[in-house]
Design a protein around this motif. Structure first.
Motif, PDB file in Angstrom:
ATOM      1  N   LYS A 129      43.217  41.656  36.372  1.00 46.40           N
ATOM      2  CA  LYS A 129      44.611  41.737  35.928  1.00 46.40           C
ATOM      3  C   LYS A 129      44.699  41.771  34.404  1.00 46.40           C
ATOM      4  O   LYS A 129      45.517  42.492  33.821  1.00 46.40           O
ATOM      5  CB  LYS A 129      45.404  40.553  36.469  1.00 46.40           C
ATOM      6  N   ARG A 130      43.832  40.995  33.762  1.00 48.61           N
ATOM      7  CA  ARG A 130      43.839  40.985  32.293  1.00 48.61           C
ATOM      8  C   ARG A 130      43.404  42.333  31.736  1.00 48.61           C
ATOM      9  O   ARG A 130      43.984  42.842  30.771  1.00 48.61           O
ATOM     10  CB  ARG A 130      42.918  39.872  31.786  1.00 48.61           C
ATOM     11  N   MET A 131      42.382  42.937  32.365  1.00 44.97           N
ATOM     12  CA  MET A 131      41.918  44.251  31.916  1.00 44.97           C
ATOM     13  C   MET A 131      43.004  45.306  32.082  1.00 44.97           C
ATOM     14  O   MET A 131      43.189  46.165  31.205  1.00 44.97           O
ATOM     15  CB  MET A 131      40.664  44.646  32.700  1.00 44.97           C
ATOM     16  N   LEU A 132      43.739  45.249  33.195  1.00 41.80           N
ATOM     17  CA  LEU A 132      44.818  46.209  33.411  1.00 41.80           C
ATOM     18  C   LEU A 132      45.910  46.027  32.364  1.00 41.80           C
ATOM     19  O   LEU A 132      46.447  47.004  31.834  1.00 41.80           O
ATOM     20  CB  LEU A 132      45.401  46.033  34.822  1.00 41.80           C
ATOM     21  N   SER A 190      43.404  41.875  43.100  1.00 43.76           N
ATOM     22  CA  SER A 190      42.755  41.790  41.807  1.00 43.76           C
ATOM     23  C   SER A 190      42.681  40.337  41.361  1.00 43.76           C
ATOM     24  O   SER A 190      43.629  39.572  41.499  1.00 43.76           O
ATOM     25  CB  SER A 190      43.530  42.612  40.778  1.00 43.76           C
ATOM     26  N   GLY A 191      41.541  39.957  40.768  1.00 42.63           N
ATOM     27  CA  GLY A 191      41.384  38.625  40.230  1.00 42.63           C
ATOM     28  C   GLY A 191      41.942  38.528  38.827  1.00 42.63           C
ATOM     29  O   GLY A 191      42.508  39.487  38.283  1.00 42.63           O
ATOM     30  N   PHE A 192      41.746  37.380  38.216  1.00 44.21           N
ATOM     31  CA  PHE A 192      42.307  37.130  36.883  1.00 44.21           C
ATOM     32  C   PHE A 192      41.779  38.131  35.866  1.00 44.21           C
ATOM     33  O   PHE A 192      42.538  38.698  35.069  1.00 44.21           O
ATOM     34  CB  PHE A 192      41.977  35.701  36.446  1.00 44.21           C
ATOM     35  N   LEU A 193      40.452  38.353  35.866  1.00 43.62           N
ATOM     36  CA  LEU A 193      39.861  39.254  34.878  1.00 43.62           C
ATOM     37  C   LEU A 193      40.351  40.690  35.067  1.00 43.62           C
ATOM     38  O   LEU A 193      40.616  41.394  34.082  1.00 43.62           O
ATOM     39  CB  LEU A 193      38.332  39.196  34.972  1.00 43.62           C
TER      40      LEU A 193
END
Length: 251
Positions: free
Chosen positions: A7-10, A2-5
């Protein structure tokens, strides 16, 4: 990965569900019911992810099996090698199929039996998982785990072979455990019963087919009943279980 976005969404999703849990009592009933349905679907997906992730971290369950000399087959059944979902069952019915190869049987009118898969953390235990069996009031006459042996176990079998069942067993109270080997050959079924010889929580039962009457050319299938004698008010943990086959040494 998973990329940064992602991971942030999770992370935001986790925070959102935590906030909903904190305020569930003040939400409209219809909204709560819709969220419950969504949460149940999400939980099933999360359980599958956790099981798959754990499976990727688990070593080959068929390695590190104690093999006798000239061993030509060895096996550790699935409940001791792969994660189950769900990991536990209360008021276990009969029959209860754990995997394609392992089924629990009993004849209780009312089941007060709990079965749970545990993760082994003891470095001296080779299996990744174990089975924890809790029995409270027991109004039946038998309780057994049936291990259906794979085809490889009987391929090329002769009366010169012997089977060995080894198990690591932790008992809350003393209990006798028996292993019964069943070999179907044609219309007949040969049965051999051995008590699991437990010493320091390590049990062994051996079946020498020289003392059987099997028709080697007509063997169709084999299975083992692991029988728990008088299991009421007891906890039994099977931290490992393996089976091997080998030819007897020439005398």
């Amino acid at each position: 990965m998973s990329g940064f976005l992602e991971k942030r969404m999770l992370r935001k999703s986790v925070e959102r569900w935590a906030a909903l849990a904190d305020h569930a009592g003040s939400l409209p009933a219809q909204e709560v019911q819709e969220l419950q349905r969504t949460a149940r679907r999400l939980r099933r997906k999360l359980d599958l992810f956790v099981a798959s992730a754990e499976a990727g971290l688990i070593p080959d369950g068929q390695s590190e099996i104690l093999r006798p000399d000239q061993c030509d087959w060895a096996w550790r059944p699935d409940p001791w090698t792969a994660p189950r979902a769900p990991s536990g069952v209360v008021e276990v019915p009969s029959p209860h199929k754990l995997t394609d190869s392992v089924t629990l049987f009993h004849d209780c009118a009312r089941s007060e039996i709990t079965l749970r898969q545990t993760r082994n953390t003891d470095p001296s235990v080779s299996s990744a998982f174990g089975l924890l069996l809790d029995v409270y009031r027991f109004d039946g006459s038998f309780l057994s785990l049936v291990l259906s042996l794979p085809d490889a176990a009987i391929s090329g079998i002769t009366r010169n072979h012997y089977f060995s069942l080894r198990a690591r067993v932790i008992r809350e109270n003393p209990i006798e455990i028996y292993a019964r080997l069943n070999i179907q050959h044609g219309p007949n079924t040969e049965q051999m019963v051995r008590q699991l010889d437990l010493s320091d929580d390590v049990g062994l039962a051996e079946f020498d087919l020289a003392y059987s009457n099997i028709n080697e050319k007509r063997v169709e299938k084999a299975w083992i009943d692991l029988i728990f004698d008088n299991p009421a008010m007891n906890q039994v943990q099977l931290t490992d279980l393996t089976l091997t086959r080998a030819p007897r040494a020439d005398l």
